[in-house]
Motif scaffolding. Structure first.
Motif, PDB file in Angstrom:
ATOM      1  N   SER A  65       0.838  -1.215   0.000  1.00 12.78           N
ATOM      2  CA  SER A  65       0.000   0.000   0.000  1.00 12.78           C
ATOM      3  C   SER A  65       0.868   1.259   0.000  1.00 12.78           C
ATOM      4  O   SER A  65       0.526   2.249  -0.655  1.00 12.78           O
ATOM      5  CB  SER A  65      -0.977  -0.001   1.176  1.00 12.78           C
ATOM      6  OG  SER A  65      -0.284   0.023   2.395  1.00 12.78           O
ATOM      7  N   GLU A  66       1.978   1.220   0.707  1.00 11.27           N
ATOM      8  CA  GLU A  66       2.900   2.363   0.697  1.00 11.27           C
ATOM      9  C   GLU A  66       3.565   2.514  -0.673  1.00 11.27           C
ATOM     10  O   GLU A  66       3.781   3.626  -1.147  1.00 11.27           O
ATOM     11  CB  GLU A  66       3.963   2.178   1.784  1.00 11.27           C
ATOM     12  CG  GLU A  66       3.376   2.242   3.183  1.00 11.27           C
ATOM     13  CD  GLU A  66       4.302   1.692   4.251  1.00 11.27           C
ATOM     14  OE1 GLU A  66       4.156   2.118   5.413  1.00 11.27           O
ATOM     15  OE2 GLU A  66       5.150   0.824   3.937  1.00 11.27           O
ATOM     16  N   PHE A  67       3.870   1.389  -1.292  1.00 11.48           N
ATOM     17  CA  PHE A  67       4.428   1.388  -2.646  1.00 11.48           C
ATOM     18  C   PHE A  67       3.434   2.023  -3.629  1.00 11.48           C
ATOM     19  O   PHE A  67       3.814   2.841  -4.458  1.00 11.48           O
ATOM     20  CB  PHE A  67       4.760  -0.057  -3.058  1.00 11.48           C
ATOM     21  CG  PHE A  67       5.282  -0.214  -4.449  1.00 11.48           C
ATOM     22  CD1 PHE A  67       6.593   0.126  -4.763  1.00 11.48           C
ATOM     23  CD2 PHE A  67       4.475  -0.728  -5.449  1.00 11.48           C
ATOM     24  CE1 PHE A  67       7.098  -0.037  -6.047  1.00 11.48           C
ATOM     25  CE2 PHE A  67       4.965  -0.898  -6.735  1.00 11.48           C
ATOM     26  CZ  PHE A  67       6.278  -0.554  -7.042  1.00 11.48           C
ATOM     27  N   LEU A  68       2.150   1.667  -3.507  1.00 13.43           N
ATOM     28  CA  LEU A  68       1.111   2.259  -4.357  1.00 13.43           C
ATOM     29  C   LEU A  68       1.010   3.765  -4.133  1.00 13.43           C
ATOM     30  O   LEU A  68       0.895   4.537  -5.089  1.00 13.43           O
ATOM     31  CB  LEU A  68      -0.251   1.620  -4.086  1.00 13.43           C
ATOM     32  CG  LEU A  68      -0.486   0.247  -4.643  1.00 13.43           C
ATOM     33  CD1 LEU A  68      -1.859  -0.275  -4.206  1.00 13.43           C
ATOM     34  CD2 LEU A  68      -0.379   0.234  -6.157  1.00 13.43           C
ATOM     35  N   PHE A  69       1.045   4.183  -2.874  1.00 10.83           N
ATOM     36  CA  PHE A  69       0.977   5.602  -2.554  1.00 10.83           C
ATOM     37  C   PHE A  69       2.156   6.342  -3.184  1.00 10.83           C
ATOM     38  O   PHE A  69       1.993   7.408  -3.768  1.00 10.83           O
ATOM     39  CB  PHE A  69       0.943   5.822  -1.039  1.00 10.83           C
ATOM     40  CG  PHE A  69       0.860   7.259  -0.655  1.00 10.83           C
ATOM     41  CD1 PHE A  69      -0.342   7.949  -0.712  1.00 10.83           C
ATOM     42  CD2 PHE A  69       1.999   7.947  -0.253  1.00 10.83           C
ATOM     43  CE1 PHE A  69      -0.422   9.293  -0.365  1.00 10.83           C
ATOM     44  CE2 PHE A  69       1.936   9.291   0.090  1.00 10.83           C
ATOM     45  CZ  PHE A  69       0.725   9.963   0.034  1.00 10.83           C
ATOM     46  N   PHE A  70       3.353   5.765  -3.063  1.00  8.82           N
ATOM     47  CA  PHE A  70       4.544   6.377  -3.649  1.00  8.82           C
ATOM     48  C   PHE A  70       4.398   6.471  -5.169  1.00  8.82           C
ATOM     49  O   PHE A  70       4.657   7.512  -5.764  1.00  8.82           O
ATOM     50  CB  PHE A  70       5.791   5.572  -3.280  1.00  8.82           C
ATOM     51  CG  PHE A  70       7.045   6.118  -3.903  1.00  8.82           C
ATOM     52  CD1 PHE A  70       7.649   7.251  -3.384  1.00  8.82           C
ATOM     53  CD2 PHE A  70       7.616   5.508  -5.011  1.00  8.82           C
ATOM     54  CE1 PHE A  70       8.803   7.771  -3.955  1.00  8.82           C
ATOM     55  CE2 PHE A  70       8.764   6.017  -5.580  1.00  8.82           C
ATOM     56  CZ  PHE A  70       9.360   7.153  -5.058  1.00  8.82           C
ATOM     57  N   TYR A  71       3.967   5.390  -5.814  1.00 11.65           N
ATOM     58  CA  TYR A  71       3.765   5.389  -7.269  1.00 11.65           C
ATOM     59  C   TYR A  71       2.765   6.473  -7.669  1.00 11.65           C
ATOM     60  O   TYR A  71       2.998   7.227  -8.608  1.00 11.65           O
ATOM     61  CB  TYR A  71       3.278   4.023  -7.762  1.00 11.65           C
ATOM     62  CG  TYR A  71       2.802   4.069  -9.184  1.00 11.65           C
ATOM     63  CD1 TYR A  71       3.713   4.084 -10.228  1.00 11.65           C
ATOM     64  CD2 TYR A  71       1.446   4.167  -9.486  1.00 11.65           C
ATOM     65  CE1 TYR A  71       3.285   4.166 -11.545  1.00 11.65           C
ATOM     66  CE2 TYR A  71       1.016   4.256 -10.790  1.00 11.65           C
ATOM     67  CZ  TYR A  71       1.931   4.257 -11.816  1.00 11.65           C
ATOM     68  OH  TYR A  71       1.499   4.353 -13.109  1.00 11.65           O
ATOM     69  N   ASN A  72       1.641   6.553  -6.960  1.00  5.69           N
ATOM     70  CA  ASN A  72       0.625   7.557  -7.286  1.00  5.69           C
ATOM     71  C   ASN A  72       1.165   8.968  -7.118  1.00  5.69           C
ATOM     72  O   ASN A  72       0.864   9.858  -7.917  1.00  5.69           O
ATOM     73  CB  ASN A  72      -0.630   7.353  -6.445  1.00  5.69           C
ATOM     74  CG  ASN A  72      -1.403   6.127  -6.860  1.00  5.69           C
ATOM     75  OD1 ASN A  72      -1.377   5.726  -8.024  1.00  5.69           O
ATOM     76  ND2 ASN A  72      -2.071   5.502  -5.917  1.00  5.69           N
ATOM     77  N   SER A  73       1.978   9.191  -6.103  1.00  2.00           N
ATOM     78  CA  SER A  73       2.582  10.510  -5.898  1.00  2.00           C
ATOM     79  C   SER A  73       3.505  10.880  -7.047  1.00  2.00           C
ATOM     80  O   SER A  73       3.457  11.992  -7.563  1.00  2.00           O
ATOM     81  CB  SER A  73       3.383  10.536  -4.601  1.00  2.00           C
ATOM     82  OG  SER A  73       2.568  10.269  -3.509  1.00  2.00           O
TER      83      SER A  73
END
Length: 172
Positions: A65-73
């Motif tokens: 989920s943190e990886f997804l957040f980073f990608y989206n950012s």
């Protein structure tokens, strides 16, 4: 069919595969070293050093989920959603946006042009897809079809202008 536009906006299942490929030890976390490798070697985003990356994510490793957040950012930042500007400078902003778009396209083209000859072949596309964990048995056929579809001079590969036209058509 796979398209280059999907490289800019990856689906959650694509991101899950990339995450799993990065998570070599299978502990459910991606280290900053692994994330940095992905950014620098595969996606060709050299602007982050390991120290800068650590200050951005404020952790030594990321779960999915943190990886997804980073990608989206990063995606929002690269797509210009975080850019500000006054309406008075609208024409200047358009010129800057065009320059940024051209620069981003050149960088993206270089990611796929593995041998640096100024062309993208279906083999180079397949190689990059494999690195990202997005290649499957049907991707090879899709790579050839996509190259043929956007190859306006019919030489079996994409030059920068053909690539640019493709990117502008698929992201519009």
């Amino acid at each position: 069919m796979f398209s280059f536009a999907n490289m800019c906006l990856l689906s959650p299942s694509d991101l899950q595969r990339i995450f799993q490929n990065l998570d070599v030890n299978g502990d459910g976390f991606v280290t900053l070293e692994e994330l940095n490798w992905l950014l620098q070697k595969t996606i060709n985003i050299p602007q982050f050093g390991l120290e800068e990356l650590e200050s951005i994510v404020e952790k030594n490793r990321l779960d999915f989920s943190e990886f997804l957040f980073f990608y989206n950012s990063i995606s929002k930042q690269n797509n210009g959603e975080n850019r500000g500007g006054d309406d008075d400078d609208h024409d200047d902003d358009d010129d800057k946006d065009d320059e940024v778009l051209e620069s981003d396209l050149v960088k993206t083209f270089k990611v796929f042009d593995l041998d640096g000859d100024g062309f993208i072949t279906s083999q180079e596309l397949e190689c990059v897809l494999k690195r990202l964990g997005l290649w499957n048995q049907t991707s090879c056929k899709d790579c050839r079809s996509m190259i043929r579809f956007y190859d306006t001079n019919l030489d079996g590969r994409l030059d920068f202008q053909e690539f640019k036209n493709m990117m502008l058509l698929t992201t519009a």
